[in-house]
Design an enzyme around this catalytic site. Structure first.
Site, PDB file in Angstrom:
ATOM      1  CG  ASP A 127     -12.022  -2.400 -22.234  1.00 43.68           C
ATOM      2  OD1 ASP A 127     -13.163  -2.640 -22.636  1.00 43.68           O
ATOM      3  OD2 ASP A 127     -11.164  -3.271 -22.013  1.00 43.68           O
ATOM      4  N   PRO A 134       0.816  -1.223   0.000  1.00 40.76           N
ATOM      5  CG  PRO A 134      -0.368  -1.314   2.004  1.00 40.76           C
ATOM      6  CD  PRO A 134       0.568  -2.089   1.151  1.00 40.76           C
ATOM      7  CD  GLU A 192       0.010  -6.650  10.847  1.00 42.22           C
ATOM      8  OE1 GLU A 192      -0.788  -5.843  10.340  1.00 42.22           O
ATOM      9  OE2 GLU A 192      -0.243  -7.855  10.985  1.00 42.22           O
ATOM     10  NE  ARG A 200      -9.237  -6.700 -19.711  1.00 36.57           N
ATOM     11  CZ  ARG A 200      -9.656  -5.724 -20.504  1.00 36.57           C
ATOM     12  NH1 ARG A 200      -8.888  -4.678 -20.724  1.00 36.57           N
ATOM     13  NH2 ARG A 200     -10.835  -5.781 -21.080  1.00 36.57           N
TER      14      ARG A 200
END
Ligand code: 6GU
Length: 231
Positions: free
Chosen positions: A172, A92, A119, A157
């Site tokens: 898209d 993150p 963590e 993709r």
């Protein structure tokens, strides 16, 4: 073209495999656009308990991924192929993943993705390799696996031949399609009327210029309403 090689280093290879074995990730592999290699860094942990984590120096909650099994696994996996690998650390704390990043990663010959749990990582894992640290958004996942799968799906993709040559990927949402960086216009298929809701007349007209104009207007309207930040 040689297939893109994707190595995923994870404590949950079965979880990762289950997703790669379905839908577009599977089709991409079957078409020879990509090959997946899974490695479990627990296999590189020492001792009867094969611990991959330990308590943080200085105290505090949670556990930290130990450096030894991860270094050993990364080195082992890197040695399996001579192609230069782009190293991705799922965290993150990384740069935010988006369509531009997917396009960028789809141009590599080889991706190696390390999925953490617990963590955090011992800081020396960060220092030991030239990681591209990537996050998929501002929320906390229990591990990097779902993020690695999100990235894998978005990347494979885009590989040549995976979606067919009809421009599906180009049109898209978020791709630089015929209307630029806009959300997709509304789509319809049969029946022409369903529970009182009708397919717009213009789409049944066969007038391709008019249809293109309508779709562009709809894409702009939808983007303005939902994602004005894209305009
Ligand atoms: Cl890459 N990992 C984890 N654990 N949580 C996340 C993430 C990654 N991206 C968003 N949240």
């Amino acid at each position: 073209m040689k297939p893109l090689r994707i190595d995923i280093l994870t404590l949950f290879p079965q979880l990762v495999r289950a997703v790669l074995d379905e839908s577009i990730p599977r089709i991409a592999r079957e078409k020879g656009a990509v090959e997946y290699h899974l490695a479990n860094f627990r296999d590189f942990a020492k001792g009867v308990h094969q611990s991959v984590d330990d308590r943080p120096y200085g105290g505090g909650a949670g556990m930290v991924l130990k450096p030894e099994p991860v270094f050993a696994c990364v080195r082992h996996v890197l040695a399996q192929d001579t192609r230069p690998a782009h190293l991705v650390l799922l965290t993150p704390q990384g740069r935010r993943f988006d369509q531009q990043a997917a396009i960028e990663l789809s141009g590599k010959q080889r991706l190696l993705m390390l999925c953490g749990r617990y963590e955090g990582f011992d800081e020396r894992i960060r220092q030991g390799f030239a990681w591209d640290e990537i996050s998929i958004g501002d929320y906390v996942l229990s591990g990097g696996e779902l993020a690695a799968l999100v990235i894998t799906d978005a990347v494979v993709r885009l590989l040549p031949g995976v979606l067919g040559e009809d421009g599906s990927a180009e049109e898209d949402s978020f791709n630089l399609g015929p209307h630029g960086r806009l959300l997709e216009y509304p789509q319809y298929t049969r029946p022409v009327e369903f529970e009182g809701m009708k397919v717009p007349e213009v789409l049944q007209s066969g007038n391709h210029a008019l249809i293109a104009k309508w779709r562009e207007e709809q894409a702009r309207k939808r983007t303005k309403e939902r994602r004005p930040d894209l305009l």
